[in-house]
Design an enzyme around this catalytic site. Sequence first.
Site, PDB file in Angstrom:
ATOM      1  N   SER A  99       0.268   4.745 -15.243  1.00  0.00           N
ATOM      2  CA  SER A  99      -0.341   4.382 -16.373  1.00  0.00           C
ATOM      3  C   SER A  99      -0.558   2.733 -16.694  1.00  0.00           C
ATOM      4  O   SER A  99      -1.361   2.432 -17.576  1.00  0.00           O
ATOM      5  CB  SER A  99       0.171   4.749 -17.745  1.00  0.00           C
ATOM      6  N   ASN A 156      -5.407  11.849 -12.442  1.00  0.00           N
ATOM      7  CA  ASN A 156      -6.019  12.153 -13.760  1.00  0.00           C
ATOM      8  C   ASN A 156      -5.804  13.585 -13.919  1.00  0.00           C
ATOM      9  O   ASN A 156      -5.598  14.191 -12.941  1.00  0.00           O
ATOM     10  CB  ASN A 156      -7.495  11.727 -13.924  1.00  0.00           C
ATOM     11  N   ASP A 212       0.716  -1.206   0.005  1.00  0.00           N
ATOM     12  CA  ASP A 212      -0.043   0.072  -0.032  1.00  0.00           C
ATOM     13  C   ASP A 212       1.085   1.280   0.074  1.00  0.00           C
ATOM     14  O   ASP A 212       1.517   1.579   0.935  1.00  0.00           O
ATOM     15  CB  ASP A 212      -0.874   0.007   1.150  1.00  0.00           C
ATOM     16  N   ILE A 213       0.812   2.042  -1.188  1.00  0.00           N
ATOM     17  CA  ILE A 213       1.877   3.327  -1.140  1.00  0.00           C
ATOM     18  C   ILE A 213       1.224   4.295  -0.177  1.00  0.00           C
ATOM     19  O   ILE A 213       2.168   4.911   0.230  1.00  0.00           O
ATOM     20  CB  ILE A 213       1.648   3.876  -2.836  1.00  0.00           C
ATOM     21  N   TYR A 263      -5.437   2.907 -17.225  1.00  0.00           N
ATOM     22  CA  TYR A 263      -4.786   3.549 -18.638  1.00  0.00           C
ATOM     23  C   TYR A 263      -4.419   2.589 -19.589  1.00  0.00           C
ATOM     24  O   TYR A 263      -3.640   3.009 -20.409  1.00  0.00           O
ATOM     25  CB  TYR A 263      -3.871   4.789 -18.390  1.00  0.00           C
ATOM     26  N   GLY A 273      -8.434   3.773  -8.214  1.00  0.00           N
ATOM     27  CA  GLY A 273      -7.001   3.288  -8.291  1.00  0.00           C
ATOM     28  C   GLY A 273      -6.219   3.921  -7.175  1.00  0.00           C
ATOM     29  O   GLY A 273      -6.728   4.178  -6.338  1.00  0.00           O
ATOM     30  N   VAL A 274      -5.133   4.166  -7.432  1.00  0.00           N
ATOM     31  CA  VAL A 274      -4.050   4.735  -6.622  1.00  0.00           C
ATOM     32  C   VAL A 274      -4.580   6.159  -6.334  1.00  0.00           C
ATOM     33  O   VAL A 274      -4.509   6.565  -5.335  1.00  0.00           O
ATOM     34  CB  VAL A 274      -2.589   4.841  -7.360  1.00  0.00           C
ATOM     35  N   ASP A 275      -5.158   6.752  -7.429  1.00  0.00           N
ATOM     36  CA  ASP A 275      -5.638   8.270  -7.098  1.00  0.00           C
ATOM     37  C   ASP A 275      -6.552   8.209  -5.775  1.00  0.00           C
ATOM     38  O   ASP A 275      -6.479   8.970  -4.818  1.00  0.00           O
ATOM     39  CB  ASP A 275      -6.191   8.472  -8.421  1.00  0.00           C
TER      40      ASP A 275
END
Length: 169
Positions: free
Chosen positions: A122, A24, A10-11, A126, A32-34
């Site tokens: 990406s 984005n 987990d970042i 993406y 996602g990550v965002d």
Amino acid sequence: MTELRVVEGDITALPVDAVVNAANSGLLGGGGVDGAIHRAGGPEILAACRQLRASSLPDGLPAGQAVATTAGRLPARWVIHTVGPVYSRSQDRSAVLRSAYTASLAVADELGATSVAFPLISAGAYGWPLEDAVSQALTAIRNAPTTVDEVTLVAFSPAVAEEIQRQLR
């Protein structure tokens, strides 16, 4: 020389100076990550992104560029938001993908960050093919003129971690 390492996990939990967000262009959260970064970091990150949209980035953040905000409640000091390109079979966008990494490292340098954690930009929604996404990331990071001491690539699955490790060897 920048030390490169890979971790699976987990970042949002990493105690680094800066976490890179695969955002984005709207900068107002997403999946996602965002989405994970915005949820874990709290409303301070969204407020900072809204301020950027209201001032210096009224049209959003272009692909391949990067900008920093507070990290809110994350153990990091900053979030560096970058926008990767959507993968295309008919158009080579790899320079834009590499730029997302190098621009993020340039922002990290401006901030004085010495440790940065990246997701694989990406490679999720993406659609960038895994092997090439890893190759582009490693090429960009290795060739970036940066003062960052440690870059951690955070893999979201065992397969991604294995591919990064394979290419690091």
